[in-house]
Every structure is written in structure tokens, then in C-alpha cells.
Motif scaffolding. Structure first.
Motif, PDB file in Angstrom:
ATOM      1  N   ARG A 155      45.743   5.899  49.812  1.00  0.00           N
ATOM      2  CA  ARG A 155      46.820   6.356  48.938  1.00  0.00           C
ATOM      3  C   ARG A 155      48.085   6.540  49.752  1.00  0.00           C
ATOM      4  O   ARG A 155      48.047   6.957  50.912  1.00  0.00           O
ATOM      5  N   VAL A 156      49.213   6.248  49.132  1.00  0.00           N
ATOM      6  CA  VAL A 156      50.515   6.382  49.767  1.00  0.00           C
ATOM      7  C   VAL A 156      51.395   7.231  48.868  1.00  0.00           C
ATOM      8  O   VAL A 156      51.732   6.813  47.758  1.00  0.00           O
ATOM      9  N   ASP A 157      51.720   8.428  49.332  1.00  0.00           N
ATOM     10  CA  ASP A 157      52.542   9.345  48.539  1.00  0.00           C
ATOM     11  C   ASP A 157      51.982   9.528  47.129  1.00  0.00           C
ATOM     12  O   ASP A 157      52.710   9.508  46.133  1.00  0.00           O
ATOM     13  N   GLY A 158      50.665   9.655  47.046  1.00  0.00           N
ATOM     14  CA  GLY A 158      50.011   9.964  45.784  1.00  0.00           C
ATOM     15  C   GLY A 158      49.647   8.773  44.924  1.00  0.00           C
ATOM     16  O   GLY A 158      49.065   8.940  43.853  1.00  0.00           O
ATOM     17  N   ILE A 159      49.971   7.552  45.354  1.00  0.00           N
ATOM     18  CA  ILE A 159      49.670   6.357  44.575  1.00  0.00           C
ATOM     19  C   ILE A 159      48.770   5.449  45.393  1.00  0.00           C
ATOM     20  O   ILE A 159      48.962   5.270  46.594  1.00  0.00           O
ATOM     21  N   GLY A 160      47.766   4.863  44.758  1.00  0.00           N
ATOM     22  CA  GLY A 160      46.819   4.014  45.451  1.00  0.00           C
ATOM     23  C   GLY A 160      47.458   2.753  46.014  1.00  0.00           C
ATOM     24  O   GLY A 160      48.359   2.169  45.399  1.00  0.00           O
ATOM     25  N   LEU A 161      46.983   2.327  47.178  1.00  0.00           N
ATOM     26  CA  LEU A 161      47.500   1.124  47.814  1.00  0.00           C
ATOM     27  C   LEU A 161      47.362  -0.087  46.890  1.00  0.00           C
ATOM     28  O   LEU A 161      48.257  -0.937  46.819  1.00  0.00           O
ATOM     29  N   GLY A 162      46.240  -0.169  46.169  1.00  0.00           N
ATOM     30  CA  GLY A 162      46.036  -1.279  45.258  1.00  0.00           C
ATOM     31  C   GLY A 162      47.061  -1.336  44.132  1.00  0.00           C
ATOM     32  O   GLY A 162      47.349  -2.414  43.594  1.00  0.00           O
ATOM     33  N   GLU A 163      47.623  -0.177  43.766  1.00  0.00           N
ATOM     34  CA  GLU A 163      48.648  -0.129  42.730  1.00  0.00           C
ATOM     35  C   GLU A 163      50.029  -0.466  43.277  1.00  0.00           C
ATOM     36  O   GLU A 163      50.956  -0.760  42.507  1.00  0.00           O
ATOM     37  N   LEU A 164      50.179  -0.432  44.586  1.00  0.00           N
ATOM     38  CA  LEU A 164      51.491  -0.628  45.201  1.00  0.00           C
ATOM     39  C   LEU A 164      51.707  -2.036  45.739  1.00  0.00           C
ATOM     40  O   LEU A 164      52.845  -2.475  45.905  1.00  0.00           O
ATOM     41  N   ALA A 165      50.617  -2.741  46.040  1.00  0.00           N
ATOM     42  CA  ALA A 165      50.733  -4.031  46.721  1.00  0.00           C
ATOM     43  C   ALA A 165      51.601  -5.022  45.944  1.00  0.00           C
ATOM     44  O   ALA A 165      52.493  -5.661  46.506  1.00  0.00           O
ATOM     45  N   GLY A 166      51.341  -5.164  44.653  1.00  0.00           N
ATOM     46  CA  GLY A 166      52.093  -6.131  43.864  1.00  0.00           C
ATOM     47  C   GLY A 166      53.564  -5.790  43.773  1.00  0.00           C
ATOM     48  O   GLY A 166      54.428  -6.670  43.901  1.00  0.00           O
ATOM     49  N   GLY A 167      53.882  -4.517  43.560  1.00  0.00           N
ATOM     50  CA  GLY A 167      55.273  -4.097  43.466  1.00  0.00           C
ATOM     51  C   GLY A 167      56.027  -4.268  44.767  1.00  0.00           C
ATOM     52  O   GLY A 167      57.228  -4.566  44.768  1.00  0.00           O
ATOM     53  N   CYS A 168      55.320  -4.096  45.878  1.00  0.00           N
ATOM     54  CA  CYS A 168      55.930  -4.357  47.186  1.00  0.00           C
ATOM     55  C   CYS A 168      56.372  -5.814  47.258  1.00  0.00           C
ATOM     56  O   CYS A 168      57.479  -6.125  47.714  1.00  0.00           O
ATOM     57  N   GLY A 169      55.530  -6.717  46.773  1.00  0.00           N
ATOM     58  CA  GLY A 169      55.875  -8.132  46.779  1.00  0.00           C
ATOM     59  C   GLY A 169      57.035  -8.458  45.862  1.00  0.00           C
ATOM     60  O   GLY A 169      57.927  -9.250  46.211  1.00  0.00           O
ATOM     61  N   VAL A 170      57.051  -7.868  44.665  1.00  0.00           N
ATOM     62  CA  VAL A 170      58.163  -8.087  43.733  1.00  0.00           C
ATOM     63  C   VAL A 170      59.473  -7.636  44.373  1.00  0.00           C
ATOM     64  O   VAL A 170      60.478  -8.356  44.359  1.00  0.00           O
ATOM     65  N   ALA A 171      59.452  -6.426  44.931  1.00  0.00           N
ATOM     66  CA  ALA A 171      60.663  -5.878  45.547  1.00  0.00           C
ATOM     67  C   ALA A 171      61.159  -6.770  46.678  1.00  0.00           C
ATOM     68  O   ALA A 171      62.362  -7.023  46.816  1.00  0.00           O
ATOM     69  N   GLU A 172      60.234  -7.266  47.488  1.00  0.00           N
ATOM     70  CA  GLU A 172      60.639  -8.099  48.623  1.00  0.00           C
ATOM     71  C   GLU A 172      61.284  -9.391  48.144  1.00  0.00           C
ATOM     72  O   GLU A 172      62.260  -9.872  48.734  1.00  0.00           O
ATOM     73  N   SER A 173      60.766  -9.972  47.067  1.00  0.00           N
ATOM     74  CA  SER A 173      61.384 -11.171  46.510  1.00  0.00           C
ATOM     75  C   SER A 173      62.815 -10.894  46.055  1.00  0.00           C
ATOM     76  O   SER A 173      63.727 -11.698  46.281  1.00  0.00           O
ATOM     77  N   VAL A 174      63.016  -9.758  45.406  1.00  0.00           N
ATOM     78  CA  VAL A 174      64.361  -9.375  44.968  1.00  0.00           C
ATOM     79  C   VAL A 174      65.281  -9.213  46.164  1.00  0.00           C
ATOM     80  O   VAL A 174      66.425  -9.708  46.175  1.00  0.00           O
ATOM     81  N   LEU A 175      64.800  -8.539  47.199  1.00  0.00           N
ATOM     82  CA  LEU A 175      65.642  -8.289  48.371  1.00  0.00           C
ATOM     83  C   LEU A 175      66.044  -9.593  49.057  1.00  0.00           C
ATOM     84  O   LEU A 175      67.189  -9.739  49.508  1.00  0.00           O
ATOM     85  N   VAL A 176      65.133 -10.546  49.131  1.00  0.00           N
ATOM     86  CA  VAL A 176      65.460 -11.844  49.725  1.00  0.00           C
ATOM     87  C   VAL A 176      66.547 -12.548  48.909  1.00  0.00           C
ATOM     88  O   VAL A 176      67.497 -13.117  49.473  1.00  0.00           O
TER      89      VAL A 176
END
Length: 392
Positions: A155-176
């Protein structure tokens, strides 16, 4: 486009509701793709999603990695997940699909379902795991399963890693995309449809990168604040379906109609909830410069053509939301361990490389990012077939 390898429609003998399974392609005898549940889910929808999974797998092909790309598949059940009968329908669907799940369809959560619900129903249906078909491809099944279980327990700051992985990828695409356009993070505004697993994680990563989330839509409507929403407070106040408790809103937050997220004064739109939400009839409302498809198939083709003519770039789902699937396999095959920092670093590197390549191809070829992604898939699928054989 070739026809799918397998297409199955099932009718529940108790409720009469239907479910579908489409296997678009097999690689080494196995396919990958989640199971969604929503009222109105159709075979055509599931077929398109299965093809999308074939593309996502191909886009992440790395001949040097342990992760073996799989074929694409998808399941779908025409049932409202809020219906009290939905869990029984899910269990019966899984029992009917058991021969496919045990042999060649690996799956997890998708729209309308959580991984916890899927895992519980899979057990009740008498199976070992929703991804057991991939086990014969693993060098060390016990270690691989433990690694994935540990990753889902993190868990990362109260949210499961499995719930965060996809959003991390979406955000990175936006940032690029922002970086390639010379658009600074600070001052860039974001509007999202959906604050569930994908939308919530995307909002968190974009806010932490310095972007300003000005609107978020859930089933109750749109929450907006031109000065920026408190993303962490909204995440803490949402329920299991991503609906925000309005008592958590601050004095400057406004409640608007559900569709207001689409026309928000923002540079980036993130549809992260449902398919087919941007069509010819409403695309003219979009004021953003980029649309990042965190959901599957949210922008219809005709709408995308009109958006492109207005200079609006659609970052396609087969790229943008592909990290969820890839992270599962990177972890299971051992390209990354269960540590959250290592997982996020791997996701960021991979998504940066993939998004950058797609945007470069689009610019060089004068095409849309979706067309560029399709071209990249066409380059990689023959390499996969040459290495592992072809199942068509």
C-alpha cells in the motif's frame, strides 16, 4: 482486421442475463484481458476490447524482458454491478467459462468489478486463480505467485499498489505529451471523468506532478473548483465505486451536472470511467488540448476525426492505460519486484519510452497517435509470431 480466434456468448439460466468472452489472439497458447460488468455490455464491445488487449500486449513487447507478451482477450457481462443479483451472475459466468480460464484466458478486474470481487468469485467457482492459465509459462510458479501477492498487498499512502499502477502509467503518458509540446506542468489544468481505480490514481499522480485538477465527475455529478480540487481529500472521501461523499467538499468546491467535466476549462481531459462517452454529438464541447484515454474506448472514431481537425490530440487507450496489464506481468514474470518504488520506476520508464515513440511516429508520419500506435503494433506482432508461433 482478422476475425477473433474465439467468440462465446453465454446466457445465465437463472436471470437470463448474457455474458461474452472473446479471445482475439493466443501467444504460447495464452491470452490476457480483464472482465467487465456493466448494464448494456455487448459482444461487439467485448470484441473491440479483446483486439485492444492484443495491441497492448504487443506494444509492451521487449525481447530482452522476462515478461512474455500474451494474446489479447476480454470478458463482459451485461449486468449492473449494483444489482443485488450481480454477484450470483458473476459466479455462474465464471463457472461456465472455467475451461477457458483454466487453459488459456488470464483475467482480472475491469469496469464494474474490483479484483477482490473477482478473486472471491473465482474461488467460489472452484478455480485456483483468475490467471492460472499463465502458470505453465513461469520458471518458478511458487515464487512468482508470492511476488504478485506481495505486490497486491503493498500500500502507498493508504491505496493499494495494484490500484495505482495503471494511473501511474496514464499520468506518465500525459506528462510526456506536455513535455513534447513545451507545456509546463504548473498551471496545466485537468478534468477527469471517474474517480475509481484508474481515475483516482491518475488524479493523484498528476496532482503530485504539479498539475491542477479542476474537475472530477462521478455518478452524482461533477465536482469543480477553478483554483484546484483537494485530490487527496476527495480520494479519502470516495466509496468503493469511486463516488465522493459531498460532505468532504470545501467551501470553494462547486457541484455541477454530470456532463460538465467534458467542457471544463482545462488543457487535459481524462475519461477514466466508461466507454463511448465522447461522440459526434458532444465532441464540440471539448475545450482541452489533449484527451488521455484512461478508460477503454471512450472516444468514438468519428468524434476523434472531428477533434483532430480542431487540433485536439487523443492519446489512445491502447497506450495510455496499458500499464495496468503490463504491471501484472512484469511482476509475475520477475521483471520487477513487489516494491512500490521499483514498480513505479519501471512503469514510468516503460510508459515514457512507449508514449514518446508513438508521439514521434505520429509527428513524423503526419498521423494521429492512435494510427501511430497501430503501426507500431503491426511492426511488433510479426516478431512475436516469429518467436512464439502464430495462433489465428
Amino acid at each position: 482486421m482478422p476475425a477473433p480466434l474465439l467468440s462465446v456468448t453465454w446466457t445465465d439460466h437463472v436471470t437470463g442475463r448474457q455474458g461474452h468472452l472473446v479471445v482475439d489472439r493466443l501467444v504460447r497458447g495464452v491470452s490476457s484481458g480483464g472482465l467487465r460488468m456493466r448494464a448494456g455490455c455487448t459482444l461487439q464491445e467485448v470484441t473491440g476490447l479483446a483486439r485492444g488487449m492484443t495491441m497492448k500486449e504487443a506494444l509492451h513487447y521487449d525481447p530482452e524482458a522476462r515478461y512474455v507478451p500474451l494474446g489479447g482477450a476480454k470478458g463482459g457481462i451485461d449486468c449492473d454491478p449494483a444489482d443485488p443479483a450481480s454477484y450470483g451472475v458473476l459466479v455462474r459466468y465464471l463457472r461456465a467459462m472455467r475451461p477457458y480460464i483454466e487453459r488459456f484466458w488470464t483475467m482480472g478486474e475491469d469496469l464494474g468489478l474490483t479484483q477482490e470481487t473477482v478473486d472471491r468469485a473465482v474461488t467460489e467457482a472452484g478455480m485456483v486463480s483468475s490467471i492460472q492459465a499463465v502458470y505453465p509459462l513461469l520458471d518458478d510458479e511458487r515464487s512468482a505467485r508470492r511476488r504478485l501477492a506481495d505486490a497486491f498487498a503493498a500500500r502507498v499512502d493508504g491505496i493499494g499498489l495494484g490500484e495505482l499502477a495503471g494511473g501511474c502509467g496514464v499520468a506518465e503518458s500525459v506528462l510526456v505529451a506536455l513535455e513534447r509540446a513545451g507545456q509546463p506542468y504548473a498551471g496545466t489544468r485537468v478534468s477527469l471523468q471517474g474517480l475509481g481505480t484508474m481515475g483516482g490514481a491518475t488524479a493523484r499522480f498528476l496532482a503530485r506532478a504539479g498539475l491542477t485538477v479542476v474537475a472530477v465527475a462521478d455518478v452524482k455529478g461533477t465536482i469543480a473548483n477553478d483554483a484546484g480540487l483537494d485530490v487527496e481529500a476527495l480520494l479519502a472521501a470516495r466509496d468503493a465505486r469511486g463516488t465522493v461523499d459531498r460532505s468532504a467538499l470545501r467551501p470553494g468546491d462547486r457541484e455541477l451536472p454530470a456532463g460538465a467535466w467534458l467542457s471544463a476549462d482545462a488543457e487535459v481531459l481524462v475519461p477514466a470511467a466508461v466507454s463511448y462517452c465522447v461522440d459526434e454529438s458532444n465532441q464540440h464541447l471539448v475545450r482541452a488540448r489533449w484527451i488521455a484515454e484512461a478508460a477503454n474506448m471512450p472516444v468514438l472514431p468519428a468524434a476523434e476525426e472531428l477533434l483532430a481537425a480542431r487540433g485536439i490530440t487523443v492519446l489512445p487507450d491502447v497506450v495510455v492505460n496499458s500499464a495496468t496489464n503490463a504491471w501484472w506481468w512484469w511482476t509475475l514474470f520477475g521483471d520487477v519486484g513487489p516494491d512500490a518504488d521499483a514498480a513505479f520506476a519501471h512503469i514510468r520508464r516503460s510508459m515514457r519510452a512507449l508514449t514518446g515513440e508513438v508521439l514521434r511516429r505520429a509527428q513524423d508520419g503526419g498521423t494521429t497517435p492512435r494510427q501511430a500506435a497501430h503501426g507500431l503494433v503491426e511492426d511488433r506482432l510479426p516478431r512475436i509470431s516469429e518467436r512464439f508461433g502464430t495462433y489465428e
